[in-house]
Motif scaffolding. Structure first.
Motif, short mmCIF file in Angstrom:
data_model
loop_
_atom_site.label_atom_id
_atom_site.label_comp_id
_atom_site.label_asym_id
_atom_site.label_seq_id
_atom_site.Cartn_x
_atom_site.Cartn_y
_atom_site.Cartn_z
N VAL A 169 0.83 -1.21 0.00
CA VAL A 169 0.00 0.00 0.00
C VAL A 169 0.87 1.26 0.00
N VAL A 170 1.88 1.29 0.86
CA VAL A 170 2.71 2.50 0.98
C VAL A 170 3.51 2.74 -0.29
N THR A 171 4.13 1.70 -0.83
CA THR A 171 4.94 1.89 -2.04
C THR A 171 4.06 2.25 -3.24
N SER A 172 2.84 1.72 -3.29
CA SER A 172 1.93 2.11 -4.37
C SER A 172 1.48 3.56 -4.20
N HIS A 173 1.20 3.95 -2.96
CA HIS A 173 0.77 5.34 -2.70
C HIS A 173 1.87 6.32 -3.08
N MET A 174 3.11 6.01 -2.71
CA MET A 174 4.20 6.94 -3.02
C MET A 174 4.46 6.99 -4.53
N THR A 175 4.18 5.90 -5.23
CA THR A 175 4.43 5.85 -6.67
C THR A 175 3.36 6.59 -7.45
N TYR A 176 2.09 6.39 -7.09
CA TYR A 176 0.99 6.91 -7.89
C TYR A 176 0.31 8.15 -7.32
N ILE A 177 0.52 8.41 -6.02
CA ILE A 177 -0.21 9.51 -5.38
C ILE A 177 0.72 10.61 -4.87
N ALA A 185 10.15 7.15 2.89
CA ALA A 185 9.50 5.85 3.04
C ALA A 185 10.48 4.72 2.75
N MET A 186 11.25 4.85 1.68
CA MET A 186 12.20 3.80 1.35
C MET A 186 13.35 3.73 2.34
N ASP A 187 13.73 4.86 2.92
CA ASP A 187 14.73 4.83 4.00
C ASP A 187 14.21 4.02 5.18
N GLU A 191 15.80 0.32 6.08
CA GLU A 191 16.48 0.20 7.38
C GLU A 191 15.79 -0.85 8.25
N GLY A 192 14.45 -0.79 8.30
CA GLY A 192 13.72 -1.78 9.10
C GLY A 192 13.94 -3.19 8.58
#
Length: 237
Positions: A169-177, A185-187, A191-192
Motif C-alpha cells: 500500500v505504501v509503495t503504491s501510494h508513493m508511486t501513484y499519489i 519511506a524507502m529509507d 532500514e527496518g
C-alpha cells in the motif's frame, strides 16, 4: 497460477488512495475470502517451519492485559518502565489488543475469516498484544515512518501478509499519489528490513514475562542495540 481477486483489488486501490481512511487492518481482513489457497499455505508453512517462531506459535500463548498501572513499579531502565513511558508519551490505548480482538470476532462472526488458518488468527491477536512493545524494543517511534520501519522489520522476520500489505500500500501510494514520500519511506523500509534480517526473531516472544529486566540487556540479547541502528533511522526517530 494464483491471481488477485478483482473485488479485493478495488479495496486495495481504495487503501492506496487514502490508507488513513481505509487502513491495512481492514484490507487484511478483506483478503481471506478469495485468497488463493496455495498462497495461504505458504504463509502458514513460513511460521510452522521457523525454528523459533514455530514452537511459540504452536503454544498459542496470549498475555493477560498489561495495564499502565501494573507498569508503575518497574525501575528506571527496565523494559516495563520504557514501555510505560512510550504509552504515556504517545497517548496510546492500553487495550489495543482487546479492541482489535473485538473487531476480529465481529468480522469472524460474519464468516469472512473462515479461511484464515488458526495459526494466522493467533499471529494477528498476539501481534496486537506485542506491537507497542516491539516499538520500545526496536526504538522505532510512533510516527508514520517509525511505524513503517517496524512493519518492514516484522516482515523481514516473518512472511506475513499484514506487513506485506503495508509495504504494498505504501509503495503504491508513493508511486501513484505522492512521490515526495519516496525517499523517507524507502529509507524507513530498507532500514527496518535490514535490521529485522540481522537481529534475532522477537515474534511471539513472551516479553511480558521480562518487564523487570533492563531494556538495554534485552536489546543486546536480540541484536537490537541502538548502536546497530542505521543513521537514516536515527534521523527519522
Amino acid at each position: 497460477m494464483s491471481t488477485v481477486d478483482r473485488a479485493f483489488g478495488e479495496k486495495f486501490l481504495t487503501s492506496i488512495d487514502d490508507f488513513d481512511a481505509y487502513g491495512v487492518h481492514l484490507l487484511f481482513n478483506d483478503w481471506w475470502e478469495k485468497a488463493p489457497q496455495d498462497v495461504i499455505d505458504k504463509y502458514v508453512a513460513a511460521i510452522e517451519n521457523h525454528p523459533e517462531q514455530g514452537p511459540l506459535a504452536a503454544e498459542g500463548w496470549l498475555s493477560e492485559p498489561v495495564t499502565l498501572a501494573s507498569l508503575e513499579h518497574y525501575g528506571t531502565g527496565t523494559l516495563g518502565a520504557a514501555y510505560l513511558d512510550f504509552m504515556i508519551k504517545n497517548n496510546l490505548v492500553e487495550k489495543l489488543a482487546q479492541g482489535y480482538r473485538d473487531l476480529h470476532d465481529e468480522i469472524a462472526s460474519e464468516g469472512r475469516l473462515d479461511r484464515m488458518p488458526d495459526i494466522i488468527r493467533y499471529k494477528v491477536l498476539r501481534g496486537f498484544q506485542t506491537h507497542d512493545m516491539h516499538h520500545v524494543l526496536t526504538g522505532y517511534d510512533a510516527t508514520p515512518f517509525g511505524e513503517l520501519a517496524l512493519q518492514a522489520f516484522g516482515l523481514a522476520q516473518m512472511n506475513y501478509p499484514y506487513a506485506g500489505m503495508w509495504m504494498a500500500v505504501v509503495t503504491s501510494h508513493m508511486t501513484y499519489i505522492n512521490p515526495d514520500l519516496m525517499t523517507p519511506a524507502m529509507d524507513a523500509i530498507s532500514e527496518g528490513w535490514q535490521r529485522g534480517r540481522n537481529s534475532r526473531s522477537i515474534q511471539f516472544t513472551h516479553f511480558e514475562k521480562r518487564l523487570g529486566e533492563p531494556l538495554e540487556a534485552l536489546q543486546r540479547e536480540y541484536g537490537l542495540s541502538q548502536d546497530d541502528v542505521a543513521p537514516t533511522a536515527r534521523a527519522a526517530q
